[in-house]
Write an enzyme that holds these catalytic residues in place. Structure first.
Site, mmCIF file in Angstrom:
data_model
loop_
_atom_site.group_PDB
_atom_site.id
_atom_site.type_symbol
_atom_site.label_atom_id
_atom_site.label_comp_id
_atom_site.label_asym_id
_atom_site.label_seq_id
_atom_site.Cartn_x
_atom_site.Cartn_y
_atom_site.Cartn_z
ATOM 1 N N GLY A 14 -8.669 -6.719 0.276
ATOM 2 C CA GLY A 14 -8.562 -8.045 0.886
ATOM 3 C C GLY A 14 -9.892 -8.713 1.182
ATOM 4 C CE LYS A 37 -16.325 -10.659 -6.606
ATOM 5 N NZ LYS A 37 -15.512 -9.797 -5.746
ATOM 6 C CB SER A 41 -15.170 -7.061 -12.710
ATOM 7 O OG SER A 41 -16.459 -6.647 -12.412
ATOM 8 C CD GLU A 117 -14.664 -10.998 -2.757
ATOM 9 O OE1 GLU A 117 -14.407 -12.166 -3.080
ATOM 10 O OE2 GLU A 117 -14.013 -10.009 -3.158
ATOM 11 N N GLY A 118 -18.713 -9.129 -1.368
ATOM 12 C CA GLY A 118 -19.274 -8.084 -2.213
ATOM 13 C C GLY A 118 -18.362 -7.818 -3.400
ATOM 14 N N GLY A 120 -16.012 -4.547 -4.970
ATOM 15 C CA GLY A 120 -15.549 -3.185 -4.664
ATOM 16 C C GLY A 120 -15.949 -2.797 -3.250
ATOM 17 N N PRO A 208 -3.262 -11.285 9.832
ATOM 18 C CG PRO A 208 -1.847 -12.991 10.581
ATOM 19 C CD PRO A 208 -3.284 -12.549 10.585
ATOM 20 C CG LEU A 210 -2.591 -14.814 5.508
ATOM 21 C CD1 LEU A 210 -3.841 -15.411 4.883
ATOM 22 C CD2 LEU A 210 -2.330 -15.434 6.882
HETATM 23 N N1 LIG Z 1 -3.861 -10.854 4.556
HETATM 24 C C1 LIG Z 1 -3.250 -10.933 3.367
HETATM 25 N N2 LIG Z 1 -2.074 -11.591 3.230
HETATM 26 C C2 LIG Z 1 -1.461 -11.673 2.038
HETATM 27 N N3 LIG Z 1 -1.911 -11.126 0.904
HETATM 28 C C3 LIG Z 1 -3.082 -10.460 0.960
HETATM 29 C C4 LIG Z 1 -3.812 -10.328 2.175
HETATM 30 N N4 LIG Z 1 -4.922 -9.617 1.927
HETATM 31 C C5 LIG Z 1 -4.897 -9.324 0.618
HETATM 32 N N5 LIG Z 1 -3.798 -9.813 0.019
HETATM 33 C C6 LIG Z 1 -3.426 -9.674 -1.407
HETATM 34 O O1 LIG Z 1 -3.820 -8.361 -1.823
HETATM 35 C C7 LIG Z 1 -4.452 -8.399 -3.084
HETATM 36 C C8 LIG Z 1 -5.885 -7.867 -2.958
HETATM 37 O O2 LIG Z 1 -6.624 -8.738 -2.081
HETATM 38 P P1 LIG Z 1 -8.072 -9.271 -2.483
HETATM 39 O O3 LIG Z 1 -8.070 -9.842 -3.866
HETATM 40 O O4 LIG Z 1 -8.516 -10.173 -1.390
HETATM 41 O O5 LIG Z 1 -8.874 -7.890 -2.466
HETATM 42 P P2 LIG Z 1 -10.409 -7.624 -2.809
HETATM 43 O O6 LIG Z 1 -10.870 -6.571 -1.871
HETATM 44 O O7 LIG Z 1 -11.130 -8.918 -2.815
HETATM 45 O O8 LIG Z 1 -10.344 -7.046 -4.280
HETATM 46 P P3 LIG Z 1 -11.578 -6.914 -5.343
HETATM 47 O O9 LIG Z 1 -12.230 -5.610 -4.992
HETATM 48 O O10 LIG Z 1 -10.852 -6.884 -6.656
HETATM 49 O O11 LIG Z 1 -12.475 -8.091 -5.181
HETATM 50 C C9 LIG Z 1 -4.353 -9.855 -3.570
HETATM 51 O O12 LIG Z 1 -3.205 -9.998 -4.355
HETATM 52 C C10 LIG Z 1 -4.227 -10.642 -2.282
HETATM 53 O O13 LIG Z 1 -3.557 -11.874 -2.449
HETATM 54 MG MG LIG Z 2 -12.159 -9.863 -4.355
#
Ligand SMILES: Nc1ncnc2c1ncn2[C@@H]1O[C@H](COP(=O)(O)OP(=O)(O)OP(=O)(O)O)[C@@H](O)[C@H]1O
Ligand SMILES: [Mg+2]
Length: 246
Positions: A14, A37, A41, A117-118, A120, A208, A210
């Site tokens: 997330g 960012k 990838s 955003e980092g 991974g 939460p 969302l």
């Molecule tokens: N609080 C939240 N409410 C609803 N959906 C969420 C929430 N947090 C994450 N998600 C869903 O979970 C998935 C992963 O979230 P996200 O893409 O933000 O992760 P990430 O850590 O950025 O991943 P990556 O390492 O690929 O960049 C996505 O489909 C995103 O929509």
């Molecule tokens: Mg991401």
């Protein structure tokens, strides 16, 4: 002119959603926001053959920027869903840390606050010799670690926080993603307790789960309000201190 780095205990935890909600939340409070960012990838190829980062798209929406700024938000886009170090080898692209840093500085210098955003987790390789923590260190970015109230996550949170600090990063604290107040039980509450107890770092917010529409709609205004209600944005801004990132 300030900036925060967002990392997580794991990929897909997330970071993008939390970063975008942070941008939208601060924007709701009246801040002029940037987002960045260093490399993305798993990008999607458009009909015209252009690679687009879905992470950048959500970050842009959160900050209220436009897709015309896509390349300013993410200087490197890669198709393979692998760490940038590996995805770039497949694409025959050489990733240059200097390019990432210059683009990040340009974004940071153009806005009151930039959420970075980092990729991974904190030690994910941008190149074989340049990890996410190296980029955050070079940019002097204090970091927030995104965690989830799951069994086993306290261990990952402690390891990520200690590693980041050992590598010279200032860790501001944690944001718990996917918090469900109504159904939170012993496991979830004990995670909150141990994140703080075992690291001495604060939990700065609980975002939460969302509704999909809040993330897929034309803007992130509602998500920004929810972020402002559930994340201590003022405290985060204060923790950034008086120093500029550039
Ligand atoms: N609080 C939240 N409410 C609803 N959906 C969420 C929430 N947090 C994450 N998600 C869903 O979970 C998935 C992963 O979230 P996200 O893409 O933000 O992760 P990430 O850590 O950025 O991943 P990556 O390492 O690929 O960049 C996505 O489909 C995103 O929509
Ligand atoms: Mg991401």
């Amino acid at each position: 002119m300030k900036a925060i780095g967002i990392t997580a205990t794991d990929t897909e935890f997330g970071k993008t959603v939390v970063s975008s909600c942070l941008a939208a939340g601060f924007k709701y409070l009246g801040f002029d926001m940037g987002v960045f960012k260093p490399a993305a990838s798993g990008c999607v190829r458009t009909a015209e053959g252009r690679l687009v980062s879905e992470d950048a798209e959500l970050l842009i929406k959160g900050a209220g920027l436009t897709m015309a700024q896509h390349d300013d938000v993410v200087p490197y886009v890669l198709e393979a869903a692998l760490a940038p170090a590996e995805a770039s080898k497949l694409a025959g692209v050489k990733l240059e840390p200097a390019v990432m840093k210059k683009a990040a500085a340009k974004m940071i210098n153009s806005h009151k606050l930039t959420v970075v955003e980092g990729v991974g987790g904190i030690s994910a390789p941008l190149t074989d010799n340049y990890l996410v923590k190296d980029f955050f260190c070079d940019m002097k970015l204090p970091v927030i670690i995104v965690v989830k109230p799951l069994l086993g996550n306290v261990n990952h949170a402690v390891l990520s926080a200690y590693y980041a600090q050992h590598e010279g990063l200032k860790v501001l604290g944690f944001i718990v993603n996917g918090w469900d107040e109504e159904n939170a039980g012993v496991l979830e509450h004990s995670n909150l307790y141990y994140y703080e107890k075992l690291t001495g770092l604060p939990v700065l917010g609980r975002l939460p789960v969302l509704n999909k529409e809040l993330l897929t709609g034309p803007d992130m205004l509602e998500a920004g309000k929810i972020a402002a209600e559930n994340i201590d944005l003022q405290r985060i801004y204060k923790l950034l201190g008086d120093g500029e990132n550039e």
